[in-house]
Structure formats: C-alpha cells, structure tokens
Design a protein around this motif. Sequence first.
Motif, mmCIF file in Angstrom:
data_model
loop_
_atom_site.group_PDB
_atom_site.id
_atom_site.type_symbol
_atom_site.label_atom_id
_atom_site.label_comp_id
_atom_site.label_asym_id
_atom_site.label_seq_id
_atom_site.Cartn_x
_atom_site.Cartn_y
_atom_site.Cartn_z
ATOM 1 N N ASP A 60 -19.724 55.513 17.369
ATOM 2 C CA ASP A 60 -21.135 55.738 17.031
ATOM 3 C C ASP A 60 -21.377 55.514 15.539
ATOM 4 O OD1 ASP A 60 -21.609 56.328 19.672
ATOM 5 O OD2 ASP A 60 -21.786 58.504 19.364
ATOM 6 N N ALA A 61 -20.458 56.014 14.714
ATOM 7 C CA ALA A 61 -20.614 55.849 13.263
ATOM 8 C C ALA A 61 -20.430 54.395 12.853
ATOM 9 C CB ALA A 61 -19.612 56.734 12.525
ATOM 10 N N LEU A 62 -19.543 53.688 13.515
ATOM 11 C CA LEU A 62 -19.314 52.276 13.203
ATOM 12 C C LEU A 62 -20.539 51.443 13.566
ATOM 13 C CD1 LEU A 62 -17.300 50.167 12.172
ATOM 14 C CD2 LEU A 62 -16.386 50.015 14.490
ATOM 15 N N ALA A 63 -21.189 51.783 14.664
ATOM 16 C CA ALA A 63 -22.363 51.028 15.112
ATOM 17 C C ALA A 63 -23.631 51.404 14.344
ATOM 18 C CB ALA A 63 -22.587 51.263 16.608
ATOM 19 N N ALA A 64 -23.648 52.584 13.769
ATOM 20 C CA ALA A 64 -24.845 53.061 13.071
ATOM 21 C C ALA A 64 -24.965 52.406 11.696
ATOM 22 C CB ALA A 64 -24.798 54.572 12.919
ATOM 23 N N GLU A 65 -26.189 52.310 11.225
ATOM 24 C CA GLU A 65 -26.431 51.765 9.887
ATOM 25 C C GLU A 65 -26.307 52.837 8.811
ATOM 26 O OE1 GLU A 65 -29.966 49.477 9.574
ATOM 27 O OE2 GLU A 65 -29.548 48.340 11.382
ATOM 28 N N SER A 66 -26.235 54.079 9.231
ATOM 29 C CA SER A 66 -26.082 55.175 8.281
ATOM 30 C C SER A 66 -25.118 56.192 8.886
ATOM 31 C CB SER A 66 -27.429 55.807 7.963
ATOM 32 O OG SER A 66 -27.999 56.333 9.141
ATOM 33 N N MET A 67 -24.962 57.308 8.212
ATOM 34 C CA MET A 67 -24.052 58.346 8.686
ATOM 35 C C MET A 67 -24.566 58.981 9.964
ATOM 36 S SD MET A 67 -23.074 60.357 5.236
ATOM 37 C CE MET A 67 -22.182 59.587 3.916
ATOM 38 N N ILE A 68 -23.628 59.499 10.763
ATOM 39 C CA ILE A 68 -24.006 60.234 11.970
ATOM 40 C C ILE A 68 -23.619 61.697 11.792
ATOM 41 C CG2 ILE A 68 -23.738 58.214 13.456
ATOM 42 C CD1 ILE A 68 -21.171 59.781 14.543
ATOM 43 N N SER A 69 -24.316 62.555 12.481
ATOM 44 C CA SER A 69 -24.041 63.983 12.414
ATOM 45 C C SER A 69 -22.807 64.319 13.240
ATOM 46 C CB SER A 69 -25.239 64.770 12.946
ATOM 47 O OG SER A 69 -24.917 66.140 13.037
ATOM 48 N N LEU A 70 -21.955 65.174 12.694
ATOM 49 C CA LEU A 70 -20.781 65.646 13.428
ATOM 50 C C LEU A 70 -21.006 67.028 14.020
ATOM 51 C CD1 LEU A 70 -17.785 64.517 11.193
ATOM 52 C CD2 LEU A 70 -18.472 63.608 13.409
ATOM 53 N N GLU A 71 -22.262 67.459 14.067
ATOM 54 C CA GLU A 71 -22.552 68.758 14.659
ATOM 55 C C GLU A 71 -22.144 68.738 16.122
ATOM 56 O OE1 GLU A 71 -26.082 72.042 14.597
ATOM 57 O OE2 GLU A 71 -26.614 69.957 14.338
ATOM 58 N N ASP A 72 -21.327 69.702 16.514
ATOM 59 C CA ASP A 72 -20.803 69.802 17.888
ATOM 60 C C ASP A 72 -19.937 68.619 18.272
ATOM 61 O OD1 ASP A 72 -22.185 72.219 18.167
ATOM 62 O OD2 ASP A 72 -23.980 71.199 18.881
ATOM 63 N N ARG A 73 -19.383 67.911 17.291
ATOM 64 C CA ARG A 73 -18.468 66.802 17.571
ATOM 65 C C ARG A 73 -17.203 67.019 16.756
ATOM 66 N NH1 ARG A 73 -22.094 61.354 17.533
ATOM 67 N NH2 ARG A 73 -20.595 60.641 19.053
ATOM 68 N N PRO A 74 -16.039 66.864 17.378
ATOM 69 C CA PRO A 74 -14.803 67.076 16.631
ATOM 70 C C PRO A 74 -14.443 65.859 15.776
ATOM 71 C CG PRO A 74 -14.282 66.480 18.883
ATOM 72 C CD PRO A 74 -15.787 66.569 18.791
#
Length: 106
Positions: free
Chosen positions: A70-84
């Motif tokens: 998800d972070a690689l595909a995103a143009e910006s940072m992704i939230s790690l809330e509830d994600r390890p």
Amino acid sequence: MPRRLGRFALVSLLLVLSVAAFLFVTGSLVPWSNSCPPQLDVDPADDVPPDAEIVAYESLTPAERAAFDDALAAESMISLEDRPWSPSTTYVRKNESVYFAGVAVC
C-alpha cells in the motif's frame, strides 16, 4: 504574618495554574491532543549502506506485506494505525529491487 501567608498562597496558586495551562497547551497534560498514528513511506533506495540489514519481502508477515504494498503504491505516506510494522525493518528487497521503508511519528 497572615498577610504574608495569603500572598504566598496566591503566588503558589498562580504558579500551579500557569504550569497546568502550559502543560495543557503543549499537549503534555492531555497526550491525545497532539497524538497521531505512525506513517509508513516506501521509496526506492538509492544509496544503501554496505552494513544495512536488507529484509526479504517474503519474510514479512502478510499484514506487513500489505502495508508495504500500500505504501509503495501510494504517492504519500500511509497510516500504520491498526497495522503492524517492525520498527527494525528499514530496507526491503522485493523483485530484485531494494526499497527504503521509513516510519514517521509525530
């Protein structure tokens, strides 16, 4: 004597209120007021240090792989809330390419 005691009590009260106001405004007294979830950013690594530990994509857990993709595909940072995400994972090798995975916290 009572006048000095009253002045001391007033100064003490003002000091306590000032400290409480400072802590509240800066978020120290109410920590949730300035908190945000960590963010993951994945970018191609240009200069990998020779002593860097590179983690194989396949060794990530399925949840970590999903966050990485998800972070690689995103143009910006992704939230790690509830994600390890393992904080020690900085470089990841996927399909013969090495990526830098940076976690930002506020």
